[in-house]
Design a protein around this motif. Structure first.
Motif, mmCIF file in Angstrom:
data_model
loop_
_atom_site.group_PDB
_atom_site.id
_atom_site.type_symbol
_atom_site.label_atom_id
_atom_site.label_comp_id
_atom_site.label_asym_id
_atom_site.label_seq_id
_atom_site.Cartn_x
_atom_site.Cartn_y
_atom_site.Cartn_z
ATOM 1 N N VAL A 1 0.836 -1.192 0.000
ATOM 2 C CA VAL A 1 0.000 0.000 0.000
ATOM 3 C C VAL A 1 0.875 1.247 0.000
ATOM 4 O O VAL A 1 1.783 1.375 0.825
ATOM 5 C CB VAL A 1 -0.933 0.028 1.237
ATOM 6 C CG1 VAL A 1 -1.794 1.280 1.241
ATOM 7 C CG2 VAL A 1 -1.800 -1.223 1.282
ATOM 8 N N TYR A 2 0.575 2.159 -0.917
ATOM 9 C CA TYR A 2 1.268 3.440 -1.018
ATOM 10 C C TYR A 2 0.308 4.513 -0.523
ATOM 11 O O TYR A 2 -0.776 4.683 -1.095
ATOM 12 C CB TYR A 2 1.690 3.700 -2.464
ATOM 13 C CG TYR A 2 2.608 2.613 -2.967
ATOM 14 C CD1 TYR A 2 3.982 2.707 -2.784
ATOM 15 C CD2 TYR A 2 2.089 1.477 -3.574
ATOM 16 C CE1 TYR A 2 4.821 1.687 -3.204
ATOM 17 C CE2 TYR A 2 2.925 0.460 -3.997
ATOM 18 C CZ TYR A 2 4.285 0.565 -3.819
ATOM 19 O OH TYR A 2 5.113 -0.451 -4.233
ATOM 20 N N LYS A 3 0.689 5.202 0.565
ATOM 21 C CA LYS A 3 -0.230 6.121 1.230
ATOM 22 C C LYS A 3 0.518 7.287 1.845
ATOM 23 O O LYS A 3 1.737 7.246 1.984
ATOM 24 C CB LYS A 3 -0.999 5.386 2.327
ATOM 25 C CG LYS A 3 -0.110 4.920 3.481
ATOM 26 C CD LYS A 3 -0.923 4.269 4.568
ATOM 27 C CE LYS A 3 -0.216 4.286 5.908
ATOM 28 N NZ LYS A 3 0.070 5.590 6.478
ATOM 29 N N SER A 4 -0.236 8.290 2.250
ATOM 30 C CA SER A 4 0.311 9.417 2.996
ATOM 31 C C SER A 4 0.562 8.962 4.435
ATOM 32 O O SER A 4 -0.206 8.170 4.984
ATOM 33 C CB SER A 4 -0.692 10.566 2.987
ATOM 34 O OG SER A 4 -0.392 11.490 4.000
ATOM 35 N N GLU A 5 1.604 9.478 5.037
ATOM 36 C CA GLU A 5 1.947 9.104 6.411
ATOM 37 C C GLU A 5 0.858 9.465 7.413
ATOM 38 O O GLU A 5 0.671 8.783 8.415
ATOM 39 C CB GLU A 5 3.263 9.790 6.808
ATOM 40 C CG GLU A 5 3.753 9.406 8.174
ATOM 41 C CD GLU A 5 5.122 9.978 8.486
ATOM 42 O OE1 GLU A 5 5.630 9.658 9.572
ATOM 43 O OE2 GLU A 5 5.673 10.720 7.668
ATOM 44 N N THR A 6 0.099 10.508 7.151
ATOM 45 C CA THR A 6 -0.871 11.016 8.123
ATOM 46 C C THR A 6 -2.319 10.600 7.849
ATOM 47 O O THR A 6 -3.217 11.035 8.560
ATOM 48 C CB THR A 6 -0.799 12.547 8.168
ATOM 49 O OG1 THR A 6 -1.080 13.065 6.860
ATOM 50 C CG2 THR A 6 0.565 13.024 8.635
ATOM 51 N N CYS A 7 -2.563 9.771 6.877
ATOM 52 C CA CYS A 7 -3.939 9.430 6.499
ATOM 53 C C CYS A 7 -4.526 8.353 7.417
ATOM 54 O O CYS A 7 -4.090 7.208 7.403
ATOM 55 C CB CYS A 7 -3.997 8.980 5.053
ATOM 56 S SG CYS A 7 -5.699 8.710 4.492
ATOM 57 N N GLY A 8 -5.524 8.722 8.189
ATOM 58 C CA GLY A 8 -6.176 7.783 9.100
ATOM 59 C C GLY A 8 -7.044 6.759 8.397
ATOM 60 O O GLY A 8 -7.093 5.600 8.796
ATOM 61 N N CYS A 9 -7.742 7.163 7.329
ATOM 62 C CA CYS A 9 -8.620 6.201 6.655
ATOM 63 C C CYS A 9 -7.802 5.140 5.928
ATOM 64 O O CYS A 9 -8.234 3.990 5.809
ATOM 65 C CB CYS A 9 -9.616 6.885 5.721
ATOM 66 S SG CYS A 9 -8.898 7.735 4.320
ATOM 67 N N CYS A 10 -6.597 5.487 5.469
ATOM 68 C CA CYS A 10 -5.721 4.491 4.854
ATOM 69 C C CYS A 10 -5.330 3.441 5.891
ATOM 70 O O CYS A 10 -5.324 2.235 5.620
ATOM 71 C CB CYS A 10 -4.456 5.138 4.295
ATOM 72 S SG CYS A 10 -4.724 6.297 2.953
ATOM 73 N N THR A 11 -5.026 3.907 7.087
ATOM 74 C CA THR A 11 -4.666 2.998 8.180
ATOM 75 C C THR A 11 -5.832 2.076 8.505
ATOM 76 O O THR A 11 -5.636 0.880 8.748
ATOM 77 C CB THR A 11 -4.246 3.820 9.421
ATOM 78 O OG1 THR A 11 -3.156 4.672 9.043
ATOM 79 C CG2 THR A 11 -3.830 2.926 10.564
ATOM 80 N N GLN A 12 -7.051 2.621 8.489
ATOM 81 C CA GLN A 12 -8.237 1.795 8.752
ATOM 82 C C GLN A 12 -8.468 0.776 7.637
ATOM 83 O O GLN A 12 -8.894 -0.346 7.891
ATOM 84 C CB GLN A 12 -9.469 2.677 8.941
ATOM 85 C CG GLN A 12 -9.414 3.536 10.175
ATOM 86 C CD GLN A 12 -9.251 2.703 11.445
ATOM 87 O OE1 GLN A 12 -9.885 1.682 11.630
ATOM 88 N NE2 GLN A 12 -8.361 3.141 12.319
ATOM 89 N N TRP A 13 -8.210 1.148 6.383
ATOM 90 C CA TRP A 13 -8.348 0.204 5.265
ATOM 91 C C TRP A 13 -7.321 -0.922 5.399
ATOM 92 O O TRP A 13 -7.639 -2.085 5.205
ATOM 93 C CB TRP A 13 -8.183 0.924 3.921
ATOM 94 C CG TRP A 13 -8.385 0.029 2.735
ATOM 95 C CD1 TRP A 13 -9.553 -0.577 2.351
ATOM 96 C CD2 TRP A 13 -7.408 -0.370 1.781
ATOM 97 N NE1 TRP A 13 -9.349 -1.326 1.201
ATOM 98 C CE2 TRP A 13 -8.032 -1.199 0.837
ATOM 99 C CE3 TRP A 13 -6.051 -0.082 1.628
ATOM 100 C CZ2 TRP A 13 -7.361 -1.761 -0.245
ATOM 101 C CZ3 TRP A 13 -5.379 -0.637 0.557
ATOM 102 C CH2 TRP A 13 -6.032 -1.469 -0.371
ATOM 103 N N ILE A 14 -6.116 -0.576 5.803
ATOM 104 C CA ILE A 14 -5.082 -1.589 6.026
ATOM 105 C C ILE A 14 -5.526 -2.546 7.130
ATOM 106 O O ILE A 14 -5.373 -3.767 7.009
ATOM 107 C CB ILE A 14 -3.734 -0.917 6.358
ATOM 108 C CG1 ILE A 14 -3.176 -0.246 5.094
ATOM 109 C CG2 ILE A 14 -2.743 -1.919 6.941
ATOM 110 C CD1 ILE A 14 -2.002 0.676 5.345
#
Length: 145
Positions: free
Chosen positions: A24-37
């Protein structure tokens, strides 16, 4: 049915003996990306998260049209994943192995994995299959009967 493995995925796909790795390539500060992971991990996927300054570069590298962009881009077994794609559709993609670039959930629809908000009505959204010839088709609809 055969599927297309892009050379751009040779490193990113990270296929392992014990199952596919989703990178996964994401922004360091993105909370919804963390939730998707977390959603992917809860559904048995191994995930390697990479914080990058520009996810659009990965979207372009993997052949995802900019108009379908979301907050993160991922790669698994030669396919691209854009946005909040449910684990069930990733499993289906990997089982069916269509000739495709991958799957996309454009934007950030409420109620999609990682975008759940208690007390808020979920949006209807489509998971799109992105064909190698540039066509797009609805792979699955969510939130509509």
């Amino acid at each position: 049915m055969a599927f297309c493995v892009s050379p751009a995925f040779a490193h990113a796909a990270g296929e392992r003996r014990d199952g596919p790795m989703i990178e996964v390539y994401k922004s360091e500060t993105c909370g919804c990306c963390t939730q998707w992971i977390a959603h992917l991990q809860e559904n048995g996927f191994k995930v390697k998260a990479r914080n990058v300054p520009n996810t659009a570069a990965y979207r372009a590298r993997f052949g995802i049209p900019a108009a379908l962009g979301s907050c993160h881009t991922a790669a698994v077994s030669g396919y691209a994943l854009e946005g909040h794609v449910p684990a069930a559709e990733i499993r289906r993609l990997l089982a069916e192995k269509p000739r495709a670039v991958g799957l996309a959930v454009p934007g950030m629809p409420l109620g999609s994995p990682g975008m759940e908000m208690p007390g808020r009505v979920a949006d209807a959204y489509d998971v799109l299959l992105l064909r190698t010839d540039g066509r797009q088709e609805v792979y699955r609809r969510y939130g509509t009967q």
